[in-house]
Design a protein around this motif. Structure first.
Motif, PDB file in Angstrom:
ATOM      1  N   PHE A   1       0.828  -1.218   0.000  1.00  0.00           N
ATOM      2  CA  PHE A   1       0.000   0.000   0.000  1.00  0.00           C
ATOM      3  C   PHE A   1       0.864   1.272   0.000  1.00  0.00           C
ATOM      4  O   PHE A   1       0.470   2.282  -0.578  1.00  0.00           O
ATOM      5  CB  PHE A   1      -1.010  -0.024   1.159  1.00  0.00           C
ATOM      6  CG  PHE A   1      -2.138  -0.989   0.903  1.00  0.00           C
ATOM      7  CD1 PHE A   1      -3.166  -0.658   0.023  1.00  0.00           C
ATOM      8  CD2 PHE A   1      -2.159  -2.243   1.498  1.00  0.00           C
ATOM      9  CE1 PHE A   1      -4.195  -1.558  -0.250  1.00  0.00           C
ATOM     10  CE2 PHE A   1      -3.181  -3.146   1.239  1.00  0.00           C
ATOM     11  CZ  PHE A   1      -4.202  -2.805   0.359  1.00  0.00           C
TER      12      PHE A   1
ATOM     13  N   GLU B   1       3.566   1.549  -1.686  1.00  0.00           N
ATOM     14  CA  GLU B   1       3.928   1.698  -3.095  1.00  0.00           C
ATOM     15  C   GLU B   1       2.755   2.288  -3.889  1.00  0.00           C
ATOM     16  O   GLU B   1       2.921   3.181  -4.722  1.00  0.00           O
ATOM     17  CB  GLU B   1       4.355   0.323  -3.633  1.00  0.00           C
ATOM     18  CG  GLU B   1       5.176   0.358  -4.903  1.00  0.00           C
ATOM     19  CD  GLU B   1       4.309   0.515  -6.152  1.00  0.00           C
ATOM     20  OE1 GLU B   1       4.710   1.291  -7.048  1.00  0.00           O
ATOM     21  OE2 GLU B   1       3.223  -0.126  -6.223  1.00  0.00           O
ATOM     22  N   LYS B   2       1.552   1.800  -3.580  1.00  0.00           N
ATOM     23  CA  LYS B   2       0.348   2.317  -4.257  1.00  0.00           C
ATOM     24  C   LYS B   2       0.171   3.801  -3.954  1.00  0.00           C
ATOM     25  O   LYS B   2      -0.226   4.588  -4.805  1.00  0.00           O
ATOM     26  CB  LYS B   2      -0.912   1.557  -3.787  1.00  0.00           C
ATOM     27  CG  LYS B   2      -0.955   0.125  -4.233  1.00  0.00           C
ATOM     28  CD  LYS B   2      -1.418   0.046  -5.673  1.00  0.00           C
ATOM     29  CE  LYS B   2      -1.402  -1.379  -6.164  1.00  0.00           C
ATOM     30  NZ  LYS B   2      -1.172  -1.507  -7.590  1.00  0.00           N
ATOM     31  N   TYR B   3       0.452   4.170  -2.704  1.00  0.00           N
ATOM     32  CA  TYR B   3       0.306   5.590  -2.333  1.00  0.00           C
ATOM     33  C   TYR B   3       1.322   6.423  -3.107  1.00  0.00           C
ATOM     34  O   TYR B   3       0.973   7.441  -3.723  1.00  0.00           O
ATOM     35  CB  TYR B   3       0.507   5.784  -0.820  1.00  0.00           C
ATOM     36  CG  TYR B   3       0.317   7.226  -0.395  1.00  0.00           C
ATOM     37  CD1 TYR B   3      -0.940   7.716  -0.053  1.00  0.00           C
ATOM     38  CD2 TYR B   3       1.394   8.117  -0.400  1.00  0.00           C
ATOM     39  CE1 TYR B   3      -1.128   9.053   0.279  1.00  0.00           C
ATOM     40  CE2 TYR B   3       1.213   9.451  -0.063  1.00  0.00           C
ATOM     41  CZ  TYR B   3      -0.044   9.903   0.283  1.00  0.00           C
ATOM     42  OH  TYR B   3      -0.227  11.227   0.596  1.00  0.00           O
TER      43      TYR B   3
ATOM     44  N   SER C   1       2.743   5.903  -5.831  1.00  0.00           N
ATOM     45  CA  SER C   1       2.525   5.997  -7.279  1.00  0.00           C
ATOM     46  C   SER C   1       1.111   6.515  -7.601  1.00  0.00           C
ATOM     47  O   SER C   1       0.636   6.376  -8.727  1.00  0.00           O
ATOM     48  CB  SER C   1       2.758   4.629  -7.929  1.00  0.00           C
ATOM     49  OG  SER C   1       1.886   3.682  -7.345  1.00  0.00           O
TER      50      SER C   1
ATOM     51  N   GLN D   1      -1.750   5.440  -6.951  1.00  0.00           N
ATOM     52  CA  GLN D   1      -2.756   4.453  -7.398  1.00  0.00           C
ATOM     53  C   GLN D   1      -3.558   3.894  -6.221  1.00  0.00           C
ATOM     54  O   GLN D   1      -4.252   2.892  -6.367  1.00  0.00           O
ATOM     55  CB  GLN D   1      -2.052   3.290  -8.096  1.00  0.00           C
ATOM     56  CG  GLN D   1      -1.437   3.672  -9.415  1.00  0.00           C
ATOM     57  CD  GLN D   1      -0.601   2.532  -9.961  1.00  0.00           C
ATOM     58  OE1 GLN D   1       0.179   1.916  -9.232  1.00  0.00           O
ATOM     59  NE2 GLN D   1      -0.784   2.237 -11.225  1.00  0.00           N
ATOM     60  N   ILE D   2      -3.409   4.513  -5.087  1.00  0.00           N
ATOM     61  CA  ILE D   2      -4.038   3.920  -3.896  1.00  0.00           C
ATOM     62  C   ILE D   2      -5.556   4.046  -3.951  1.00  0.00           C
ATOM     63  O   ILE D   2      -6.092   5.066  -4.397  1.00  0.00           O
ATOM     64  CB  ILE D   2      -3.481   4.555  -2.598  1.00  0.00           C
ATOM     65  CG1 ILE D   2      -3.992   3.793  -1.374  1.00  0.00           C
ATOM     66  CG2 ILE D   2      -3.869   6.036  -2.450  1.00  0.00           C
ATOM     67  CD1 ILE D   2      -2.947   3.578  -0.339  1.00  0.00           C
ATOM     68  N   ARG D   3      -6.229   2.965  -3.517  1.00  0.00           N
ATOM     69  CA  ARG D   3      -7.694   3.025  -3.340  1.00  0.00           C
ATOM     70  C   ARG D   3      -7.943   2.763  -1.866  1.00  0.00           C
ATOM     71  O   ARG D   3      -7.726   1.654  -1.381  1.00  0.00           O
ATOM     72  CB  ARG D   3      -8.365   1.977  -4.231  1.00  0.00           C
ATOM     73  CG  ARG D   3      -8.296   2.431  -5.705  1.00  0.00           C
ATOM     74  CD  ARG D   3      -8.543   1.344  -6.675  1.00  0.00           C
ATOM     75  NE  ARG D   3      -9.683   0.501  -6.343  1.00  0.00           N
ATOM     76  CZ  ARG D   3     -10.254  -0.315  -7.212  1.00  0.00           C
ATOM     77  NH1 ARG D   3      -9.817  -0.352  -8.470  1.00  0.00           N
ATOM     78  NH2 ARG D   3     -11.256  -1.087  -6.853  1.00  0.00           N
TER      79      ARG D   3
ATOM     80  N   ASP E   1      -9.890  -0.287  -0.700  1.00  0.00           N
ATOM     81  CA  ASP E   1      -9.152  -1.563  -0.661  1.00  0.00           C
ATOM     82  C   ASP E   1      -8.251  -1.617   0.574  1.00  0.00           C
ATOM     83  O   ASP E   1      -8.142  -2.642   1.247  1.00  0.00           O
ATOM     84  CB  ASP E   1      -8.256  -1.711  -1.901  1.00  0.00           C
ATOM     85  CG  ASP E   1      -9.072  -1.864  -3.172  1.00  0.00           C
ATOM     86  OD1 ASP E   1     -10.300  -2.070  -3.040  1.00  0.00           O
ATOM     87  OD2 ASP E   1      -8.489  -1.758  -4.271  1.00  0.00           O
TER      88      ASP E   1
END
Ligand code: TYM
Length: 331
Positions: A257, A259-261, A263, A265-267, A270
């Motif tokens: 998460f 990494e998602k933040y 980039s 792309q975080i949801r 989820d």
């Protein structure tokens, strides 16, 4: 072998802040040290619980402690008011505690700001009672969360002052303890400061919360619409979710998460779902044990009686020696 003391006010169920700030460390220490863990019911009187609430709350915390893994066979688990020696040491320490220094304590200032209608002397002298709790067993280490740091500083002040006043080297300087790391502050779900019982509905996650309640609270946690540029610092509410994840989830989940933040792309839907699942996986075994322990009144009574006996023996020895140092002598 070090002596370890820690306590908790009985004001309801234990929450994840209590667990990760203090209880988890107790559990890690109990087999290698001489540990005293108690339920601070005298302290809880500053907020005037009814007799029925007081007893029920003490019982809940006792059950929580045991279900979380505290082993009364190796540790001394007791209720503060079963050890009245602590009130004598509290009185003696109060003689050398100055009103000015007590008025400057952050937790006192906060309490009187929040509850101007109930500024009682017990609140003012809360740090001397807490110091008495700790030095009555001449503790070396006190596993607590970040919010208790100043109280530990006061404890050292009172212990040192006693030694200096009477020219002795009797009390040990106890340290707030978290295995060499900084003390922790577990955030709540409302986007602000710390997880706490009195911080408002939905802020705290309790060890006794059902999976449905945990899901509901976590899904409602404050978040935002997500970062718009990569590698940005996180706003407080978002950092809180990551901090909670860092204590209940695996490092891989956290890294995923993060990494998602970074980039963009975080949801958060989820992330919260994963966070809720990991909290449920962590609390479920504890919650299940609570039911079995709570229905065994005989066991609870035995634990409390044995704890009181062991704690009183240690406390009585200290009070006897302190009386002697102060100059109370037998005729
Ligand atoms: P209390 O009852 O408020 O909290 C019990 C323990 O839980 C920790 N804690 C937290 N840690 C991290 N993040 C949080 N959000 C969080 N919320 C609570 C507290 O730091 C504490 O360790 N004055 C104490 C009780 C006490 C005591 C003592 C503790 C009385 N005498 C002697 C140690 C030694 C209190 O009010 O904690």
């Amino acid at each position: 072998m070090d002596i370890v003391v820690s306590g908790i006010r009985p004001t309801g169920e234990l929450h994840l802040g209590n667990y990760f700030g203090a209880v988890r460390n107790f559990l890690r220490m109990q087999h290698e040290n001489q540990c005293f863990f108690f339920i601070a019911d005298y302290h809880s009187l500053t907020t005037h619980p009814t007799p029925a609430d007081l007893h029920g709350n003490v019982r809940r915390v006792l059950i929580n402690y045991l279900a979380a893994g505290l082993d009364p066979e190796v540790s001394t688990l007791y209720i503060q008011s079963d050890v009245p020696e602590v009130t004598e040491l509290y009185l003696l320490l109060n003689m050398n505690a100055y009103v000015g220094e007590l008025q400057r304590v952050t937790s006192f200032k906060e309490k009187i700001r929040k509850h101007p209608d109930n500024v009682n002397a017990g609140l003012l002298t809360y740090p001397t009672l807490m110091a008495a709790d700790i030095i009555i067993h001449r503790a070396h280490k006190v596993p607590v969360g970040k919010d208790q740091e100043q109280h530990l500083e006061m404890t050292r002040t009172f212990a040192n002052r006693f030694n200096r006043m009477y020219g002795v080297d009797y009390f040990i300087e106890p340290a707030a303890y978290n295995f060499g790391a900084d003390l922790v502050k577990i955030p709540g779900l409302d986007g602000s400061g710390k997880m706490g019982k009195s911080e408002g509905e939905g802020n705290a996650l309790f060890l006794s919360d059902s999976p449905e309640v945990i899901k509901k609270k976590v899904m409602k946690a404050v978040s935002d619409s997500g970062p718009t540029e990569p590698n940005q610092p996180k706003p407080d509410a978002i950092q809180n979710l990551f901090t909670l994840m860092s204590v209940v989830s695996t490092p891989e989940t956290l890294a995923f998460f993060e990494e998602k933040y970074d980039s963009c792309q975080i949801r958060y839907g989820d992330m919260k779902k994963q966070l809720a699942d990991d909290i449920i996986a962590f609390t479920s075994p504890i919650r299940e044990k609570m039911e079995a322990i709570g229905s065994d009144g005989n066991y609870l009574r035995k634990v409390v009686e044995a704890g009181a006996e062991k704690a009183r023996a240690s406390a009585a020895k200290t009070v006897r020696e302190v009386r002697e140092i102060i100059g109370f002598k037998a005729f």
